[in-house]
Design a protein around this motif. Sequence first.
Motif, PDB file in Angstrom:
ATOM      1  N   LEU A  18      13.707 -15.499 -13.988  1.00 58.92           N
ATOM      2  CA  LEU A  18      12.280 -15.636 -13.746  1.00 58.92           C
ATOM      3  C   LEU A  18      11.729 -14.288 -13.298  1.00 58.92           C
ATOM      4  CD1 LEU A  18       9.713 -17.372 -13.354  1.00 58.92           C
ATOM      5  CD2 LEU A  18      10.497 -17.781 -11.017  1.00 58.92           C
ATOM      6  N   GLN A  19      10.812 -13.735 -14.083  1.00 51.58           N
ATOM      7  CA  GLN A  19      10.243 -12.437 -13.766  1.00 51.58           C
ATOM      8  C   GLN A  19       8.783 -12.604 -13.375  1.00 51.58           C
ATOM      9  OE1 GLN A  19      11.139  -9.282 -16.438  1.00 51.58           O
ATOM     10  NE2 GLN A  19       9.492  -8.003 -15.714  1.00 51.58           N
ATOM     11  N   LEU A  20       8.407 -12.006 -12.247  1.00 57.09           N
ATOM     12  CA  LEU A  20       7.041 -12.064 -11.748  1.00 57.09           C
ATOM     13  C   LEU A  20       6.473 -10.659 -11.681  1.00 57.09           C
ATOM     14  CD1 LEU A  20       7.686 -14.517  -8.796  1.00 57.09           C
ATOM     15  CD2 LEU A  20       6.774 -15.081 -11.040  1.00 57.09           C
ATOM     16  N   THR A  21       5.178 -10.522 -11.903  1.00 55.33           N
ATOM     17  CA  THR A  21       4.523  -9.227 -11.813  1.00 55.33           C
ATOM     18  C   THR A  21       3.490  -9.278 -10.696  1.00 55.33           C
ATOM     19  OG1 THR A  21       4.822  -8.825 -14.170  1.00 55.33           O
ATOM     20  CG2 THR A  21       3.154  -7.508 -13.049  1.00 55.33           C
ATOM     21  N   TYR A  22       3.701  -8.444  -9.687  1.00 53.01           N
ATOM     22  CA  TYR A  22       2.784  -8.342  -8.561  1.00 53.01           C
ATOM     23  C   TYR A  22       1.958  -7.077  -8.703  1.00 53.01           C
ATOM     24  CZ  TYR A  22       5.367 -11.969  -6.075  1.00 53.01           C
ATOM     25  OH  TYR A  22       5.950 -13.152  -5.707  1.00 53.01           O
ATOM     26  N   LYS A  23       0.697  -7.132  -8.278  1.00 52.78           N
ATOM     27  CA  LYS A  23      -0.154  -5.949  -8.236  1.00 52.78           C
ATOM     28  C   LYS A  23      -0.721  -5.821  -6.835  1.00 52.78           C
ATOM     29  CE  LYS A  23      -1.567  -5.709 -13.039  1.00 52.78           C
ATOM     30  NZ  LYS A  23      -2.695  -5.686 -13.980  1.00 52.78           N
ATOM     31  N   GLY A  24      -0.866  -4.578  -6.403  1.00 44.69           N
ATOM     32  CA  GLY A  24      -1.394  -4.308  -5.080  1.00 44.69           C
ATOM     33  C   GLY A  24      -1.442  -2.820  -4.830  1.00 44.69           C
ATOM     34  N   VAL A  25      -1.256  -2.438  -3.579  1.00 43.79           N
ATOM     35  CA  VAL A  25      -1.280  -1.022  -3.208  1.00 43.79           C
ATOM     36  C   VAL A  25       0.035  -0.656  -2.539  1.00 43.79           C
ATOM     37  CG1 VAL A  25      -3.785  -0.922  -2.958  1.00 43.79           C
ATOM     38  CG2 VAL A  25      -2.389  -1.471  -0.987  1.00 43.79           C
ATOM     39  N   TYR A  26       0.417   0.601  -2.717  1.00 44.80           N
ATOM     40  CA  TYR A  26       1.595   1.094  -2.008  1.00 44.80           C
ATOM     41  C   TYR A  26       1.318   1.055  -0.507  1.00 44.80           C
ATOM     42  CZ  TYR A  26       3.387   3.285  -6.325  1.00 44.80           C
ATOM     43  OH  TYR A  26       3.868   3.530  -7.570  1.00 44.80           O
ATOM     44  N   ILE A  27       2.280   0.563   0.259  1.00 40.12           N
ATOM     45  CA  ILE A  27       2.141   0.589   1.712  1.00 40.12           C
ATOM     46  C   ILE A  27       2.060   2.040   2.186  1.00 40.12           C
ATOM     47  CG2 ILE A  27       3.228   0.000   3.907  1.00 40.12           C
ATOM     48  CD1 ILE A  27       4.416  -2.471   2.500  1.00 40.12           C
ATOM     49  N   GLN A  28       2.805   2.928   1.553  1.00 40.49           N
ATOM     50  CA  GLN A  28       2.782   4.344   1.901  1.00 40.49           C
ATOM     51  C   GLN A  28       1.359   4.902   1.818  1.00 40.49           C
ATOM     52  OE1 GLN A  28       5.351   6.870  -0.464  1.00 40.49           O
ATOM     53  NE2 GLN A  28       4.508   8.717   0.394  1.00 40.49           N
ATOM     54  N   ASP A  29       0.631   4.563   0.763  1.00 37.33           N
ATOM     55  CA  ASP A  29      -0.740   5.058   0.604  1.00 37.33           C
ATOM     56  C   ASP A  29      -1.652   4.540   1.706  1.00 37.33           C
ATOM     57  OD1 ASP A  29       0.066   6.406  -1.655  1.00 37.33           O
ATOM     58  OD2 ASP A  29      -0.840   4.980  -3.064  1.00 37.33           O
ATOM     59  N   MET A  30      -1.508   3.270   2.052  1.00 37.21           N
ATOM     60  CA  MET A  30      -2.339   2.698   3.118  1.00 37.21           C
ATOM     61  C   MET A  30      -2.046   3.369   4.449  1.00 37.21           C
ATOM     62  SD  MET A  30      -2.467  -1.341   2.228  1.00 37.21           S
ATOM     63  CE  MET A  30      -3.679  -1.642   3.498  1.00 37.21           C
ATOM     64  N   LEU A  31      -0.765   3.584   4.735  1.00 31.96           N
ATOM     65  CA  LEU A  31      -0.402   4.228   6.000  1.00 31.96           C
ATOM     66  C   LEU A  31      -0.903   5.666   6.054  1.00 31.96           C
ATOM     67  CD1 LEU A  31       3.225   2.847   6.441  1.00 31.96           C
ATOM     68  CD2 LEU A  31       1.161   2.126   7.664  1.00 31.96           C
ATOM     69  N   SER A  32      -0.767   6.389   4.951  1.00 28.37           N
ATOM     70  CA  SER A  32      -1.252   7.780   4.897  1.00 28.37           C
ATOM     71  C   SER A  32      -2.752   7.840   5.154  1.00 28.37           C
ATOM     72  CB  SER A  32      -0.933   8.411   3.545  1.00 28.37           C
ATOM     73  OG  SER A  32       0.446   8.590   3.404  1.00 28.37           O
ATOM     74  N   ARG A  33      -3.506   6.941   4.534  1.00 28.48           N
ATOM     75  CA  ARG A  33      -4.965   6.898   4.731  1.00 28.48           C
ATOM     76  C   ARG A  33      -5.331   6.581   6.169  1.00 28.48           C
ATOM     77  NH1 ARG A  33      -8.305   5.111  -0.381  1.00 28.48           N
ATOM     78  NH2 ARG A  33      -6.931   5.879  -2.003  1.00 28.48           N
ATOM     79  N   ALA A  34      -4.447   5.871   6.858  1.00 29.28           N
ATOM     80  CA  ALA A  34      -4.683   5.516   8.256  1.00 29.28           C
ATOM     81  C   ALA A  34      -4.223   6.613   9.215  1.00 29.28           C
ATOM     82  CB  ALA A  34      -3.977   4.207   8.584  1.00 29.28           C
ATOM     83  N   GLY A  35      -3.675   7.713   8.668  1.00 35.03           N
ATOM     84  CA  GLY A  35      -3.265   8.835   9.505  1.00 35.03           C
ATOM     85  C   GLY A  35      -1.827   8.804   9.975  1.00 35.03           C
ATOM     86  N   VAL A  36      -1.018   7.903   9.428  1.00 34.61           N
ATOM     87  CA  VAL A  36       0.396   7.825   9.798  1.00 34.61           C
ATOM     88  C   VAL A  36       1.152   8.944   9.088  1.00 34.61           C
ATOM     89  CG1 VAL A  36       2.470   6.376   9.719  1.00 34.61           C
ATOM     90  CG2 VAL A  36       0.215   5.340  10.138  1.00 34.61           C
ATOM     91  N   THR A  37       2.055   9.595   9.791  1.00 32.29           N
ATOM     92  CA  THR A  37       2.846  10.688   9.226  1.00 32.29           C
ATOM     93  C   THR A  37       3.788  10.154   8.152  1.00 32.29           C
ATOM     94  OG1 THR A  37       2.767  11.866  11.327  1.00 32.29           O
ATOM     95  CG2 THR A  37       4.479  12.528   9.772  1.00 32.29           C
ATOM     96  N   MET A  38       3.635  10.681   6.936  1.00 34.26           N
ATOM     97  CA  MET A  38       4.464  10.268   5.810  1.00 34.26           C
ATOM     98  C   MET A  38       4.835  11.512   5.009  1.00 34.26           C
ATOM     99  SD  MET A  38       4.517   6.928   6.240  1.00 34.26           S
ATOM    100  CE  MET A  38       5.144   6.166   4.767  1.00 34.26           C
ATOM    101  N   GLY A  39       5.642  11.342   3.965  1.00 36.24           N
ATOM    102  CA  GLY A  39       5.973  12.443   3.070  1.00 36.24           C
ATOM    103  C   GLY A  39       6.829  13.508   3.730  1.00 36.24           C
TER     104      GLY A  39
END
Length: 125
Positions: A21-42
């Motif tokens: 059973l294969q499902l396709t989810y769409k959304g946003v990367y958690i990394q992108d949301m955290l980066s936009r919120a000012g969390v240190t990433m990368g």
Amino acid sequence: MLSASHSRFKISFILIPATSLQLTYKGVYIQDMLSRAGVTMGSLLRGGNLSKYVLAVCADGYRVVYSLAELDSSFVRDLPIIACLIDGQALNSAKGPLRVIMPGDKKPARNCFQLKELIVRSASN
């Protein structure tokens, strides 16, 4: 809520290997949301920043902890997302409106649903 201005990401995976059973989810990367919120990433995610983690809180009280490193593309191959769609449809009320999808996990226990909030904390405090 996720909006069209956020980068969208699609992930497909086999939910139950025995049934394929294969499902396709769409959304946003958690990394992108955290980066936009000012969390240190990368490239800055090193040293003391590696003691930080994200606590996901769901509507039913379920809580899941993720290290920042396992949400960051410089550490993992398959980035997790906060999904709002499954197979092109909005998540139903039992699983949505938002759900965390951890594509690299062998068990779905950390794919929490009815996500209410993400809280960034430090283990060094």
